[in-house]
Structures are given as structure tokens and as C-alpha cells.
Scaffold this motif. Structure first.
Motif, PDB file in Angstrom:
ATOM      1  N   GLN A 186     -35.275 -11.562 -58.676  1.00 19.61           N
ATOM      2  CA  GLN A 186     -34.622 -12.765 -59.200  1.00 19.61           C
ATOM      3  C   GLN A 186     -35.576 -13.569 -60.092  1.00 19.61           C
ATOM      4  OE1 GLN A 186     -33.250 -14.639 -55.590  1.00 19.61           O
ATOM      5  NE2 GLN A 186     -31.258 -13.551 -55.610  1.00 19.61           N
ATOM      6  N   ARG A 187     -36.846 -13.676 -59.695  1.00 20.93           N
ATOM      7  CA  ARG A 187     -37.809 -14.391 -60.537  1.00 20.93           C
ATOM      8  C   ARG A 187     -37.998 -13.670 -61.886  1.00 20.93           C
ATOM      9  NH1 ARG A 187     -42.583 -15.671 -56.125  1.00 20.93           N
ATOM     10  NH2 ARG A 187     -41.416 -17.233 -54.906  1.00 20.93           N
ATOM     11  N   ASN A 188     -38.104 -12.356 -61.831  1.00 18.46           N
ATOM     12  CA  ASN A 188     -38.270 -11.581 -63.060  1.00 18.46           C
ATOM     13  C   ASN A 188     -37.060 -11.755 -63.978  1.00 18.46           C
ATOM     14  OD1 ASN A 188     -39.520  -9.844 -64.872  1.00 18.46           O
ATOM     15  ND2 ASN A 188     -38.628  -8.020 -63.903  1.00 18.46           N
ATOM     16  N   PHE A 189     -35.868 -11.759 -63.367  1.00 14.84           N
ATOM     17  CA  PHE A 189     -34.655 -11.956 -64.160  1.00 14.84           C
ATOM     18  C   PHE A 189     -34.618 -13.343 -64.784  1.00 14.84           C
ATOM     19  CE2 PHE A 189     -30.253 -13.572 -64.245  1.00 14.84           C
ATOM     20  CZ  PHE A 189     -29.734 -12.762 -65.243  1.00 14.84           C
ATOM     21  N   GLY A 190     -35.098 -14.338 -64.060  1.00 18.98           N
ATOM     22  CA  GLY A 190     -35.125 -15.698 -64.614  1.00 18.98           C
ATOM     23  C   GLY A 190     -36.024 -15.797 -65.833  1.00 18.98           C
ATOM     24  N   ARG A 191     -37.170 -15.161 -65.801  1.00 19.34           N
ATOM     25  CA  ARG A 191     -38.095 -15.206 -66.945  1.00 19.34           C
ATOM     26  C   ARG A 191     -37.475 -14.529 -68.167  1.00 19.34           C
ATOM     27  NH1 ARG A 191     -42.058 -14.163 -62.884  1.00 19.34           N
ATOM     28  NH2 ARG A 191     -41.949 -11.927 -63.357  1.00 19.34           N
ATOM     29  N   TYR A 192     -36.836 -13.365 -67.956  1.00 17.24           N
ATOM     30  CA  TYR A 192     -36.220 -12.662 -69.088  1.00 17.24           C
ATOM     31  C   TYR A 192     -35.045 -13.441 -69.648  1.00 17.24           C
ATOM     32  CZ  TYR A 192     -38.962  -8.393 -68.839  1.00 17.24           C
ATOM     33  OH  TYR A 192     -39.990  -7.484 -68.883  1.00 17.24           O
ATOM     34  N   ALA A 193     -34.335 -14.136 -68.773  1.00 19.68           N
ATOM     35  CA  ALA A 193     -33.225 -14.944 -69.273  1.00 19.68           C
ATOM     36  C   ALA A 193     -33.744 -16.088 -70.155  1.00 19.68           C
ATOM     37  CB  ALA A 193     -32.424 -15.498 -68.084  1.00 19.68           C
ATOM     38  N   GLU A 194     -34.857 -16.729 -69.762  1.00 21.65           N
ATOM     39  CA  GLU A 194     -35.430 -17.817 -70.550  1.00 21.65           C
ATOM     40  C   GLU A 194     -35.978 -17.291 -71.874  1.00 21.65           C
ATOM     41  OE1 GLU A 194     -36.223 -21.678 -71.449  1.00 21.65           O
ATOM     42  OE2 GLU A 194     -35.146 -20.875 -69.706  1.00 21.65           O
ATOM     43  N   LEU A 195     -36.614 -16.133 -71.835  1.00 19.71           N
ATOM     44  CA  LEU A 195     -37.165 -15.560 -73.081  1.00 19.71           C
ATOM     45  C   LEU A 195     -36.043 -15.136 -74.022  1.00 19.71           C
ATOM     46  CD1 LEU A 195     -40.073 -13.357 -71.647  1.00 19.71           C
ATOM     47  CD2 LEU A 195     -40.291 -15.494 -72.934  1.00 19.71           C
ATOM     48  N   LEU A 196     -34.901 -14.685 -73.466  1.00 17.98           N
ATOM     49  CA  LEU A 196     -33.789 -14.287 -74.313  1.00 17.98           C
ATOM     50  C   LEU A 196     -33.212 -15.481 -75.044  1.00 17.98           C
ATOM     51  CD1 LEU A 196     -31.958 -11.970 -75.246  1.00 17.98           C
ATOM     52  CD2 LEU A 196     -30.463 -12.462 -73.297  1.00 17.98           C
ATOM     53  N   LYS A 197     -33.199 -16.644 -74.375  1.00 21.13           N
ATOM     54  CA  LYS A 197     -32.692 -17.838 -75.028  1.00 21.13           C
ATOM     55  C   LYS A 197     -33.584 -18.230 -76.221  1.00 21.13           C
ATOM     56  CE  LYS A 197     -30.473 -19.885 -70.970  1.00 21.13           C
ATOM     57  NZ  LYS A 197     -30.497 -21.044 -70.043  1.00 21.13           N
ATOM     58  N   ARG A 198     -34.883 -18.046 -76.065  1.00 25.12           N
ATOM     59  CA  ARG A 198     -35.812 -18.428 -77.135  1.00 25.12           C
ATOM     60  C   ARG A 198     -35.942 -17.329 -78.206  1.00 25.12           C
ATOM     61  NH1 ARG A 198     -40.819 -21.112 -73.718  1.00 25.12           N
ATOM     62  NH2 ARG A 198     -39.580 -22.722 -72.658  1.00 25.12           N
ATOM     63  N   GLY A 199     -35.426 -16.160 -77.906  1.00 27.97           N
ATOM     64  CA  GLY A 199     -35.478 -15.085 -78.854  1.00 27.97           C
ATOM     65  C   GLY A 199     -36.758 -14.287 -78.826  1.00 27.97           C
ATOM     66  N   ARG A 222     -32.276  -7.704 -75.653  1.00 30.47           N
ATOM     67  CA  ARG A 222     -31.149  -7.669 -74.699  1.00 30.47           C
ATOM     68  C   ARG A 222     -31.330  -6.541 -73.705  1.00 30.47           C
ATOM     69  NH1 ARG A 222     -27.396 -11.505 -73.372  1.00 30.47           N
ATOM     70  NH2 ARG A 222     -25.666 -10.474 -72.274  1.00 30.47           N
ATOM     71  N   VAL A 223     -31.987  -5.499 -74.062  1.00 35.87           N
ATOM     72  CA  VAL A 223     -32.180  -4.363 -73.157  1.00 35.87           C
ATOM     73  C   VAL A 223     -33.051  -4.752 -71.975  1.00 35.87           C
ATOM     74  CG1 VAL A 223     -33.131  -2.044 -72.964  1.00 35.87           C
ATOM     75  CG2 VAL A 223     -31.865  -2.720 -75.019  1.00 35.87           C
ATOM     76  N   LEU A 224     -34.144  -5.457 -72.248  1.00 29.17           N
ATOM     77  CA  LEU A 224     -35.017  -5.894 -71.146  1.00 29.17           C
ATOM     78  C   LEU A 224     -34.292  -6.881 -70.233  1.00 29.17           C
ATOM     79  CD1 LEU A 224     -38.392  -6.303 -73.101  1.00 29.17           C
ATOM     80  CD2 LEU A 224     -37.669  -4.416 -71.636  1.00 29.17           C
ATOM     81  N   TYR A 225     -33.457  -7.703 -70.807  1.00 27.48           N
ATOM     82  CA  TYR A 225     -32.677  -8.652 -69.995  1.00 27.48           C
ATOM     83  C   TYR A 225     -31.737  -7.895 -69.061  1.00 27.48           C
ATOM     84  CZ  TYR A 225     -29.137 -12.143 -68.860  1.00 27.48           C
ATOM     85  OH  TYR A 225     -28.236 -12.951 -68.186  1.00 27.48           O
ATOM     86  N   ASP A 226     -31.054  -6.884 -69.580  1.00 27.36           N
ATOM     87  CA  ASP A 226     -30.131  -6.113 -68.743  1.00 27.36           C
ATOM     88  C   ASP A 226     -30.886  -5.355 -67.636  1.00 27.36           C
ATOM     89  OD1 ASP A 226     -28.061  -7.013 -70.263  1.00 27.36           O
ATOM     90  OD2 ASP A 226     -27.961  -5.223 -71.545  1.00 27.36           O
ATOM     91  N   GLN A 227     -32.060  -4.849 -67.953  1.00 28.51           N
ATOM     92  CA  GLN A 227     -32.860  -4.172 -66.928  1.00 28.51           C
ATOM     93  C   GLN A 227     -33.247  -5.120 -65.789  1.00 28.51           C
ATOM     94  OE1 GLN A 227     -36.164  -2.377 -69.002  1.00 28.51           O
ATOM     95  NE2 GLN A 227     -34.904  -0.671 -69.849  1.00 28.51           N
ATOM     96  N   ALA A 228     -33.624  -6.340 -66.152  1.00 27.40           N
ATOM     97  CA  ALA A 228     -33.969  -7.329 -65.122  1.00 27.40           C
ATOM     98  C   ALA A 228     -32.755  -7.672 -64.258  1.00 27.40           C
ATOM     99  CB  ALA A 228     -34.537  -8.577 -65.774  1.00 27.40           C
TER     100      ALA A 228
END
Length: 385
Positions: A152-165, A169-175
Motif C-alpha cells: 500500500q505504501r509503494n502504491f501511494g508513492r507511485y500514485a503521487e508520482l503519476l499525478k506529477r508526471g 502508467r505501467v509502474l502505477y498499475d504494477q503497484a
């Protein structure tokens, strides 16, 4: 001619014949008259005495020759099926309760016992394994929970990085997929722990259902092994032992020998139903055995609750047009009170005579209650006109 007839009559008389004197001729008639008088008085008195005896005793004594000596007989059969390997009893041999009669081959039952003990050991191992799995189930659940937190923590970081660009999207889906896998592992760990816990009913290893079933199978195998030794159930005499031959197959439930129980002997007399009018338990009885001389004393122990035909294998069906009334027989048990001088054998024919003069006090019918006095009639009141 008359003279010649007189001479012939004189010659026909014996030489030692002496003419009767006057005194003898006079005394002979009184002796014959006295004998005739005695006969005339004695014969009617004898007939009168016989008639009086039958009148006084008529209906008092009830006899039957349809009676037999009975004894308790126990048919001893094997409780397991197997080959007879040992016989320790002979025909008419006295036996005591617990004596070994015959033995069945125990080898197959020993093997079955060993298999049952092996299954018991395997059941105990399985229970121990389940206990270990239940004990380790908590650690598996904790590890799954930790993995879920990390995912869940790893997914949260990828979600924040996806917002900033700054990520794809692939790394976000993996998380996101990692979080879902962690949740599934946690659910599996919890389910496994519940299943293992359900298979254990609590308590010690012996209290577990699997171990209890294995113990029951072991006890059954041990009981079958014990039943290979067939012992006498009571004191008595062995009879019908011709089936007890080494090598014969003993079948479960099939009688192999009969024990005639000693000390329990009675007579079963089958009386006509018309003879039971004055018969009751407790009345004295005389028992005459055809095989032995003398009589035995006894008493009526009980009267059967049905006729012999009522308890036969094929009771008579009288509901037809050819019905003929037949006097039925009722079994009456006669208890023997006197100690016989010779052993009584089951099936001996006897004659039984019951004295029905007096009805025992303990079986006399209770007096009928007196009818209630009728209430006095109330005078009817006539309506005034």
C-alpha cells in the motif's frame, strides 16, 4: 333193572368215600349261608366305597401325560468368522463359566490389529501436524499483513508520482496489482488458519476426532482378536459338539455347540384348556418320570399366557368353512421342589397330576366391591293447579 342201576352207582363212587354223618349234614348249610351273606354285604360295600371315592375326588386331580422335562439351553456361536484350530470340549462334558470351548485362527485378526495400530499412529501424526500449522498460522497472517502495508505504501508513492508526471502508467498499475496480491495472500492465510483450527476440536491429541476414530478401529480389531477364543457363558454340560472339528469354518452367528445349563430344571405340562378351570399357581403337583421309578413333588409355577398353537410357527387359520373345533393345549410350568436322586435330562416324558382342591391364598381373586346403594327416590312435586 333197578338193582343193576344201584350196583353201577355204587361202583362209580370212590373207594374212600364215606357217608356223611348226621351231624355234618346238619352243620354244612349254616357255613354256606354265612359265606353267602358276607359276599352279599361285601360286594355292595366295595362298589359303594369306589363310587364314594370317585365322587369325592372327581375333578380334584387334573392329570396329563403331555409333559416333558425342560432345561435352559444356550446355543454358543462364534462372533467372528474363521477356521477352528483348537477344540477343548467333548460331548456331555461338564463345563464351567469361562472355560475355553474352542479357538478360531487368530492370525488374520492379529494382522488387522497391527493395521489399526498403524492407522492410530498416523492419525496422531496428522493431529500434531495440524497443531503445528495452527500455531504457525498467526505468523503467516502477520507476514501477509506486513506485505500488504508495504504494498500500500509503494502504491501511494507511485500514485503521487503519476499525478506529477514523474512515472509511467505501467509502474502505477504494477503497484496497484501488488496491493491486490497482498490482500489475497492475507485472506488465504486467514482461511488456512481457520481451516486448521476447525480440524482441531481442542484438548489433547487423544481428544481429536481423527484419533478417536483410529482408537475405535483399534479397539474393534482387539475385540475381534479376543473373540477368537470362544468360552462357556454358564455352568452346564456341552451338547451337540459334532460341528466342533479342527479345520471346520466357524461362521459368525451360527451355533456350534449347545450348553445345557445345570441347576435350572422344570416341567412343561400341556394341559387341555378344559382342565384349567380350578388350576392356579401354587397348587401342589406330583411328577412321575417315565424313565425313572418313583415320583417327584412340585407345584404349579405359572400358567402360559397363550395356547401352544398361538405361538407356533404357522398359527392355525380358522376363518374358513371347514372349521372344526379342537381342544387347545395350554403350557403350564411345574417347578420341581424335591431333589431328584438321578439327573433329569431335557426332553424326558413325564406324567403330571395337579391337586386343585384348594386355591392358594395369594392367587385368590379379590372380592368384588359391593354395589353402591341406590339413592332413595325423591318424591315428585306436582304442580298446583
Amino acid at each position: 333193572m333197578m338193582k343193576e342201576g344201584a350196583i353201577k352207582a355204587a361202583d362209580a363212587q370212590p373207594a374212600d368215600h364215606q357217608p356223611l354223618t348226621e351231624t355234618e349234614t346238619v352243620e354244612a348249610p349254616p357255613k354256606k349261608s354265612r359265606l353267602r351273606l358276607i359276599l352279599l354285604l361285601a360286594v355292595p360295600l366295595i362298589i359303594l366305597g369306589i363310587g364314594a371315592y370317585f365322587y369325592l375326588t372327581g375333578g380334584r386331580y387334573v392329570s396329563t401325560d403331555n409333559a416333558y422335562v425342560q432345561q435352559d439351553k444356550i446355543s454358543v456361536s462364534a462372533e467372528v468368522t474363521g477356521r477352528i484350530v483348537e477344540v477343548n470340549v467333548k460331548e456331555n462334558q461338564p463345563v464351567k463359566a469361562g472355560d475355553l470351548l474352542y479357538r478360531i485362527d487368530p492370525a488374520p485378526f492379529r494382522i488387522a490389529l497391527e493395521q489399526a495400530e498403524a492407522q492410530l499412529a498416523a492419525a496422531k501424526v496428522g493431529v500434531n501436524k495440524l497443531q503445528a500449522q495452527v500455531a504457525g498460522g498467526g505468523a503467516d497472517i502477520q507476514a501477509a499483513q506486513d506485505n500488504l502495508v508495504v504494498a500500500q505504501r509503494n502504491f501511494g508513492r507511485y500514485a503521487e508520482l503519476l499525478k506529477r508526471g514523474f512515472t509511467t502508467r505501467v509502474l502505477y498499475d504494477q503497484a496497484l496489482h501488488g496491493v491486490q496480491e497482498a490482500k489475497q495472500r492475507l485472506a488465504d492465510a486467514r482461511n488456512t488458519a481457520q481451516v486448521n483450527q476447525a480440524q482441531l476440536s481442542g484438548g489433547t491429541v487423544v481428544d481429536q476426532p481423527a484419533v478417536q476414530a483410529a482408537l475405535a478401529a483399534r479397539d474393534k480389531a482387539l475385540l475381534d482378536l479376543k473373540r477368537t477364543e470362544v468360552r462357556a457363558p454358564a455352568d452346564g454340560f456341552a451338547s451337540q459338539t459334532e460341528r466342533l472339528q479342527i479345520g471346520n469354518q466357524a461362521v459368525q452367528g451360527l451355533g456350534m455347540v449347545t450348553i445345557v445349563r445345570s441347576g435350572a430344571t422344570w416341567v412343561e405340562a400341556n394341559y387341555k384348556e378344559t382342565d384349567l378351570k380350578n388350576m392356579a399357581p401354587g397348587q401342589p403337583a406330583d411328577v412321575k418320570i417315565d424313565a425313572y421309578s418313583g415320583k417327584l413333588c412340585g407345584h404349579v409355577a405359572s400358567i402360559g399366557r397363550g395356547t401352544g398353537s398361538e405361538f407356533s410357527l404357522l398359527p392355525a387359520q380358522n376363518a374358513n368353512g371347514n372349521w372344526v373345533k379342537v381342544t387347545q393345549r395350554v403350557p403350564v410350568r411345574i417347578a420341581i421342589d424335591c431333589q431328584p436322586t438321578r439327573p433329569l435330562l431335557a426332553g424326558l416324558s413325564v406324567d403330571v397330576t395337579v391337586d386343585t382342591k384348594e386355591r392358594p391364598l395369594d392367587v385368590r381373586p379379590a372380592p368384588r366391591p359391593a354395589p353402591a346403594a341406590a339413592a332413595p327416590a325423591q318424591p315428585q312435586k306436582t304442580a298446583a293447579r
